[in-house]
Structure formats: C-alpha cells, structure tokens
Scaffold this active site. Structure first.
Site, mmCIF file in Angstrom:
data_model
loop_
_atom_site.group_PDB
_atom_site.id
_atom_site.type_symbol
_atom_site.label_atom_id
_atom_site.label_comp_id
_atom_site.label_asym_id
_atom_site.label_seq_id
_atom_site.Cartn_x
_atom_site.Cartn_y
_atom_site.Cartn_z
ATOM 1 N N SER A 1 0.859 -1.196 0.000
ATOM 2 C CA SER A 1 0.000 0.000 0.000
ATOM 3 C C SER A 1 0.892 1.242 0.000
ATOM 4 O O SER A 1 2.040 1.186 0.460
ATOM 5 C CB SER A 1 -0.859 -0.016 1.271
ATOM 6 O OG SER A 1 -1.511 1.221 1.455
ATOM 7 N N TYR B 1 -2.500 -0.542 10.421
ATOM 8 C CA TYR B 1 -2.444 -0.906 8.991
ATOM 9 C C TYR B 1 -1.106 -0.464 8.393
ATOM 10 O O TYR B 1 -0.447 -1.231 7.684
ATOM 11 C CB TYR B 1 -3.622 -0.234 8.267
ATOM 12 C CG TYR B 1 -3.735 -0.586 6.797
ATOM 13 C CD1 TYR B 1 -4.270 -1.804 6.402
ATOM 14 C CD2 TYR B 1 -3.315 0.306 5.816
ATOM 15 C CE1 TYR B 1 -4.390 -2.126 5.052
ATOM 16 C CE2 TYR B 1 -3.428 -0.008 4.471
ATOM 17 C CZ TYR B 1 -3.966 -1.222 4.096
ATOM 18 O OH TYR B 1 -4.078 -1.543 2.767
HETATM 19 N N1 NAP Z 1 -8.724 -0.981 -1.075
HETATM 20 C C1 NAP Z 1 -7.708 -0.161 -0.850
HETATM 21 O O1 NAP Z 1 -7.883 1.074 -0.692
HETATM 22 C C2 NAP Z 1 -6.306 -0.690 -0.837
HETATM 23 C C3 NAP Z 1 -5.253 0.219 -0.992
HETATM 24 C C4 NAP Z 1 -3.958 -0.255 -0.922
HETATM 25 C C5 NAP Z 1 -3.713 -1.605 -0.706
HETATM 26 N N2 NAP Z 1 -4.754 -2.467 -0.561
HETATM 27 C C6 NAP Z 1 -4.450 -3.866 -0.296
HETATM 28 O O2 NAP Z 1 -5.001 -4.665 -1.316
HETATM 29 C C7 NAP Z 1 -5.289 -5.975 -0.804
HETATM 30 C C8 NAP Z 1 -6.700 -6.363 -1.192
HETATM 31 O O3 NAP Z 1 -7.597 -5.472 -0.564
HETATM 32 P P1 NAP Z 1 -9.068 -5.148 -1.112
HETATM 33 O O4 NAP Z 1 -9.151 -3.698 -1.198
HETATM 34 O O5 NAP Z 1 -9.392 -5.991 -2.269
HETATM 35 O O6 NAP Z 1 -9.916 -5.584 0.179
HETATM 36 P P2 NAP Z 1 -11.276 -6.411 0.330
HETATM 37 O O7 NAP Z 1 -12.177 -6.171 -0.815
HETATM 38 O O8 NAP Z 1 -11.772 -6.078 1.706
HETATM 39 O O9 NAP Z 1 -10.783 -7.929 0.284
HETATM 40 C C9 NAP Z 1 -10.020 -8.458 1.328
HETATM 41 C C10 NAP Z 1 -9.730 -9.916 1.022
HETATM 42 O O10 NAP Z 1 -8.911 -10.450 2.087
HETATM 43 C C11 NAP Z 1 -9.460 -11.715 2.465
HETATM 44 N N3 NAP Z 1 -9.204 -12.001 3.880
HETATM 45 C C12 NAP Z 1 -9.340 -11.159 4.933
HETATM 46 N N4 NAP Z 1 -9.066 -11.818 6.069
HETATM 47 C C13 NAP Z 1 -8.756 -13.087 5.727
HETATM 48 C C14 NAP Z 1 -8.387 -14.255 6.461
HETATM 49 N N5 NAP Z 1 -8.306 -14.249 7.797
HETATM 50 N N6 NAP Z 1 -8.130 -15.386 5.775
HETATM 51 C C15 NAP Z 1 -8.232 -15.429 4.427
HETATM 52 N N7 NAP Z 1 -8.568 -14.363 3.672
HETATM 53 C C16 NAP Z 1 -8.835 -13.211 4.325
HETATM 54 C C17 NAP Z 1 -10.963 -11.566 2.223
HETATM 55 O O11 NAP Z 1 -11.527 -12.847 2.027
HETATM 56 P P3 NAP Z 1 -12.769 -13.456 2.848
HETATM 57 O O12 NAP Z 1 -13.319 -12.353 3.712
HETATM 58 O O13 NAP Z 1 -13.734 -13.904 1.790
HETATM 59 O O14 NAP Z 1 -12.163 -14.566 3.594
HETATM 60 C C18 NAP Z 1 -10.993 -10.765 0.937
HETATM 61 O O15 NAP Z 1 -10.877 -11.617 -0.174
HETATM 62 C C19 NAP Z 1 -5.066 -5.891 0.702
HETATM 63 O O16 NAP Z 1 -3.801 -6.419 1.026
HETATM 64 C C20 NAP Z 1 -5.086 -4.393 0.979
HETATM 65 O O17 NAP Z 1 -4.340 -4.052 2.119
HETATM 66 C C21 NAP Z 1 -6.054 -2.044 -0.641
#
Ligand code: NAP
Length: 268
Positions: free
Chosen positions: A141, A154
């Site tokens: 991130s 975070y």
């Molecule tokens: N969205 C943003 O603004 C942003 C910005 C920078 C970086 N990121 C990074 O991008 C990545 C993806 O984020 P996203 O935005 O797509 O978030 P999201 O839509 O909330 O998805 C999060 C994913 O993580 C999985 N997860 C969470 N806890 C888990 C656990 N205990 N075991 C297995 N799987 C788990 C969830 O799966 P289930 O709940 O189905 O198990 C879901 O598939 C993350 O690493 C995040 O930090 C996001």
C-alpha cells in the site's frame, strides 16, 4: 499475456475487490488459479463467473496455522508441476484513532497483513524454488511508505510487508524466484468503510477502481518484474518526499488532522 498461460497462481484475498479483479484478468490471460478465502460461496460464485473448470477454491482462514497448513497441503498435492506464482492479496483494515482501537484489532491487522503473508511465503517457497522460475507478488500500500493518522496498525503492517519483501528479494537474488511489491493507493473496495470514503471525498483523495490495481499485478507478473510498483499520482511522489523530507509530509498531514480526527473518532 501469453506468459500467463502455463502459470498456476495462488491468489489470496481472491473474493475481495482487488483479488476478484485480478482473478478475472489472470483467468482471461490463461492462468490456472488457486483462489483462497474463508467463504466457499464467494469463491464458488467467482469460479462460476470465470467459467473455467481448471480453477479451484481453497477455503482457509489465513490468520490461523490450520488454514495456512491446509493451503500448503493443497499446493504440495499438485506435485512438481505445481504452483508458479503466489500473490499475497488478502488484507484487512480497521480505521480509527490508535488510542481507541482494541488490542485484538491491532493484533489481527498485523497477523493478516504481515505475519500471514510471511508464513505463506515460507510455506510455499520450497515449491516455488522447485519450479525453477517462479514469482511472489506481495500487495502492499502507499501506507506501507507513508505513516497516516487513523491507520497506525495498517501502516505498521504494510511497512513491515515492504521490508519483508525487500529482504526476501535480496535473499533469493541468486534463485529463480522473483519477489515483487505493489503499492496501490486508495481503491474502491469493501476494505474502505463509508467513513474512509467520506473522509477521502472531503480531503480530495482519489480512489482507483480495483481493475487498475489488477492491471498492475498482471503487468508485474507478465514481466516477471523484481521492481516495486507505487501506484497513483501524487501518491508515488509523496512516497519519495516522505523518504527524503519527512518533515514536509508531517506539516501537510498536520493540516489534514482535524478532518482525519473527525472521521476516525469512534463517535461519528
Ligand atoms: N482498497 C484499498 O484502498 C487498498 C489500498 C492499498 C492496498 N490495498 C491492499 O489490497 C489488498 C486487497 O484489498 P481489497 O481492497 O481488495 O480488500 P477487500 O475487498 O476487503 O478484500 C479483502 C480480502 O482479504 C481476504 N481475507 C481477509 N481476512 C482473511 C483471512 N483471515 N483469511 C483469508 N482471507 C482473508 C478476504 O476474504 P474473505 O473475507 O472472503 O475470507 C478478501 O478476499 C489488501 O492487502 C489491501 O491491504 C487495498
């Protein structure tokens, strides 16, 4: 895109916003996917939408030893022609003032965003090394380079993931396993609560579509790039300023603090 045709990719966080968009693009490029998450119905629906029988769902809570063990066992069962790419995309975020956060939320954030991807890398590394040419892509991130109020745990987790990625890349420099780090800026997914979205609107912080991040993941995998990728303008510029002249970023964030506090406080 042809390079992805003989790849077997482990994708954690596959049911999330960025994971799903990445799965769609990898599937379209011909990769075989091992989609990891806690909820079978979400992953089955994704596989149904991808319309490819070669993909499989592995149901695992990656915050637990049992969940990671289950993933490792599945990957080992594929034998010598098994996995060639690991994308660590699962992540969580609880927005709020650090003084008001529960200790369990702090510990969970470090566990899912840092400890878990590290241990998954360790579990799957023997299989990736065996493949000869393989790749690890850790999704970090902008907040892995800029400490931001309201996101202390975070940011700590993503700073750690960035450091881990750099160390592992250097440790594996004489192997066929490449290690990359992609740092998206704010992205429109469920990771961001309504409070975060409202705060970003008020601050004028842009939010990407998940497909923009997925395109970057595909590019990094396609090029087998070792480089770290920082996404978004001005975010990638602030990453550099923060490294060189952190006091400038301190004073800029000091001006934003009243707005951030208003959204981050528990009561709102
Ligand atoms: N969205 C943003 O603004 C942003 C910005 C920078 C970086 N990121 C990074 O991008 C990545 C993806 O984020 P996203 O935005 O797509 O978030 P999201 O839509 O909330 O998805 C999060 C994913 O993580 C999985 N997860 C969470 N806890 C888990 C656990 N205990 N075991 C297995 N799987 C788990 C969830 O799966 P289930 O709940 O189905 O198990 C879901 O598939 C993350 O690493 C995040 O930090 C996001």
């Amino acid at each position: 895109m042809t390079k992805q045709q003989d790849m077997t990719v482990v994708l954690t966080g596959a049911s999330g916003g960025i994971g799903r968009a990445t799965a769609e693009k990898l599937s379209a490029a011909g990769a075989r996917l091992i989609l990891v998450g806690r909820h079978r119905e979400k992953l089955d629906a994704l596989i149904h939408d991808l319309d490819n029988d070669a993909h499989v769902a592995v149901i695992a809570d990656l915050g637990t030893e049992d969940g990671r063990h289950h993933l490792r066992q599945y990957c080992e069962s594929l034998g010598s022609d098994g996995i060639s790419v690991l994308v660590n995309c699962a992540g969580i975020n609880e927005f709020g003032l650090f003084e008001e956060q529960s200790q369990s939320a702090v510990a969970d954030t470090i566990n899912i965003n840092l400890i878990s991807p590290m241990l998954i890398c360790q579990d799957l590394l023997p299989l990736l090394l065996r493949r000869g040419k393989a790749q690890i892509v850790n999704i970090g991130s902008t907040f892995g380079s800029i400490g931001y109020p309201g996101f202390s745990a975070y940011c700590a987790s993503k700073f750690g993931l960035r450091g881990f990625t750099e160390s592992l890349r250097r440790e594996l420099a004489d192997s066929g396993v490449q290690v990359s780090y992609i740092a998206p800026r704010a992205t429109q997914t469920d990771l961001n609560s309504q409070k975060i979205v409202a705060m970003n609107n008020e601050l004028g912080t842009a939010m990407d579509q998940p497909s923009v991040v997925a395109d970057e993941v595909i590019r990094v995998i396609g090029k087998r790039s070792r480089l770290d990728k920082y996404m978004g303008w001005p975010e990638k510029f602030f990453v550099k300023i923060n490294a060189l002249l952190p006091a400038l970023v301190d004073s800029s964030l000091r001006k934003q603090l009243p707005i951030i506090r208003r959204f981050a406080k528990h009561e709102i």
